[in-house]
Design a protein around this motif. Structure first.
Motif, short mmCIF file in Angstrom:
data_model
loop_
_atom_site.label_atom_id
_atom_site.label_comp_id
_atom_site.label_asym_id
_atom_site.label_seq_id
_atom_site.Cartn_x
_atom_site.Cartn_y
_atom_site.Cartn_z
N GLU A 171 37.93 32.02 -20.65
CA GLU A 171 37.60 33.17 -19.80
C GLU A 171 37.78 34.49 -20.55
N GLN A 172 38.73 34.55 -21.50
CA GLN A 172 38.89 35.76 -22.31
C GLN A 172 37.72 35.91 -23.27
N ARG A 173 37.26 34.80 -23.81
CA ARG A 173 36.09 34.85 -24.68
C ARG A 173 34.86 35.29 -23.90
N ALA A 174 34.71 34.79 -22.68
CA ALA A 174 33.55 35.15 -21.87
C ALA A 174 33.56 36.64 -21.53
N ALA A 175 34.74 37.17 -21.21
CA ALA A 175 34.85 38.60 -20.90
C ALA A 175 34.51 39.44 -22.13
N PHE A 176 34.93 38.98 -23.30
CA PHE A 176 34.62 39.69 -24.54
C PHE A 176 33.12 39.69 -24.80
N GLU A 177 32.49 38.56 -24.60
CA GLU A 177 31.04 38.48 -24.79
C GLU A 177 30.33 39.46 -23.87
N GLN A 178 30.76 39.53 -22.61
CA GLN A 178 30.15 40.46 -21.67
C GLN A 178 30.37 41.90 -22.11
N GLU A 179 31.58 42.18 -22.58
CA GLU A 179 31.89 43.53 -23.08
C GLU A 179 30.97 43.91 -24.23
N MET A 180 30.79 43.01 -25.17
CA MET A 180 29.96 43.29 -26.32
C MET A 180 28.49 43.50 -25.92
N ARG A 181 28.01 42.68 -24.99
CA ARG A 181 26.63 42.82 -24.53
C ARG A 181 26.42 44.18 -23.85
N GLU A 182 27.33 44.50 -22.94
CA GLU A 182 27.19 45.76 -22.20
C GLU A 182 27.34 46.97 -23.12
N GLY A 183 28.09 46.82 -24.21
CA GLY A 183 28.26 47.91 -25.14
C GLY A 183 27.15 48.02 -26.17
N GLY A 184 26.22 47.04 -26.17
CA GLY A 184 25.12 47.08 -27.13
C GLY A 184 25.57 46.87 -28.57
N VAL A 185 26.60 46.05 -28.76
CA VAL A 185 27.22 45.87 -30.07
C VAL A 185 26.50 44.77 -30.86
N ASP A 186 26.45 44.93 -32.18
CA ASP A 186 26.00 43.87 -33.08
C ASP A 186 27.21 42.98 -33.34
N TRP A 187 27.30 41.86 -32.60
CA TRP A 187 28.52 41.07 -32.62
C TRP A 187 28.21 39.59 -32.85
N ARG A 188 29.23 38.89 -33.29
CA ARG A 188 29.14 37.43 -33.42
C ARG A 188 30.53 36.84 -33.19
N LEU A 189 30.55 35.65 -32.63
CA LEU A 189 31.78 34.94 -32.32
C LEU A 189 31.65 33.52 -32.87
N HIS A 190 32.60 33.14 -33.73
CA HIS A 190 32.63 31.79 -34.28
C HIS A 190 33.81 31.03 -33.69
N LEU A 191 33.53 29.83 -33.19
CA LEU A 191 34.56 28.95 -32.65
C LEU A 191 34.72 27.73 -33.55
N TYR A 192 35.97 27.28 -33.69
CA TYR A 192 36.28 26.13 -34.53
C TYR A 192 36.94 25.06 -33.67
N GLY A 193 36.24 23.93 -33.52
CA GLY A 193 36.73 22.85 -32.68
C GLY A 193 38.00 22.23 -33.20
N GLY A 194 38.92 21.92 -32.28
CA GLY A 194 40.18 21.28 -32.65
C GLY A 194 41.17 22.22 -33.31
N VAL A 195 40.90 23.52 -33.28
CA VAL A 195 41.71 24.52 -33.98
C VAL A 195 42.42 25.39 -32.95
N VAL A 196 43.70 25.74 -33.24
CA VAL A 196 44.48 26.57 -32.33
C VAL A 196 44.77 27.92 -32.98
N HIS A 197 45.89 28.54 -32.63
CA HIS A 197 46.19 29.89 -33.09
C HIS A 197 46.70 29.89 -34.54
N SER A 198 46.59 31.06 -35.20
CA SER A 198 47.13 31.28 -36.55
C SER A 198 46.58 30.31 -37.59
N PHE A 199 45.33 29.92 -37.43
CA PHE A 199 44.77 28.89 -38.32
C PHE A 199 44.59 29.37 -39.75
#
Length: 242
Positions: free
Chosen positions: A176-204
């Motif tokens: 849900e935090q990622r989804a809110a960020f995506e919405q923020e970036m879209r509404e701000g008209g930002v050139d953005w990208r988000l990469h997710l890594y499966g099976g990976v947690v914090h401080s990787f």
């Protein structure tokens, strides 16, 4: 290559900061500058080693103090307590980041029109808040960085590219935090990208994460570390051509 290191001191948010500046003294002329904001623990080996690696690639880099006096905290709860007042007050976070930016761009080795900011954990949040402040940076990159902000409307101030690299199973950055960020970036008209890594947690990206003894929360992942580093360099190749 003649890699050099110097402590830069400056004031920010009522604190005396002691950050570490790295550059190749064998290179002529001004080169792009990179701010490297550390994890919530403060300025330690992880951020400094990343700043050094980037300096070896020809950038001028500043591994930034977070807590003042170059402190690096040892205890997770102590680190969380230290950054707790900053989370609801982006002006304080931005003040620390902007002071670091000013210190970096004042250096004769740095081209002040070619600056990027990267950060790890809370340092990634700092890089994003610096971008949200409208600072003239070409890119902001966050690694396992918190994406939430109390000022999502400020995304319209972002002028550079944004990259965030997140463990898909990071309990501190839920979907849900990622989804809110995506919405923020879209509404701000930002050139953005988000990469997710499966099976990976914090401080990787941090080999020292395993010392916490909390593998469900924080765990080093060599594959995600290498991939996210390469993806950051790809952004730098876009914004710093030649």
């Amino acid at each position: 290559m003649t890699l050099r290191n110097e402590t830069l001191t400056y004031e920010a948010d009522g604190l005396s900061m002691a950050s570490q500046f790295y550059w190749d003294d064998g290179l002529a002329g001004r080169r792009p500058g990179i701010l490297v904001f550390p994890e919530a623990f403060g300025l330690g080996e992880h951020a400094m080693s990343r700043a050094q690696r980037l300096a070896e690639l020809g950038y001028a880099t500043l591994a930034c103090d977070l807590h003042g006096q170059g402190q690096a905290l040892d205890d997770l709860e102590q680190a969380r307590a230290a950054i707790a007042p900053l989370r609801p007050d982006p002006h304080r976070t931005r003040a620390r980041a902007r002071a670091a930016l000013q210190a970096l761009t004042a250096r004769a080795e740095v081209n002040p029109t070619r600056i990027a900011a990267i950060g790890y954990c809370f340092g990634g949040t700092m890089a994003l808040e610096l971008a949200r402040s409208g600072a003239p940076i070409a890119a902001a990159v966050g690694f396992h960085s918190g994406l939430a902000t109390v000022a999502p409307q400020d995304a319209r101030n972002i002028t550079g590219k944004v990259l965030v690299c997140i463990g898909a199973d990071d309990p501190g950055i839920p979907p849900e935090q990622r989804a809110a960020f995506e919405q923020e970036m879209r509404e701000g008209g930002v050139d953005w990208r988000l990469h997710l890594y499966g099976g990976v947690v914090h401080s990787f990206t941090n080999p020292a994460a395993d010392r916490l003894g909390r593998p469900d929360f924080a765990r080093y992942d060599a594959g995600a570390d290498a991939r996210s580093w390469s993806e950051m360099l790809a952004v730098f190749n876009e914004v710093f051509p030649g």
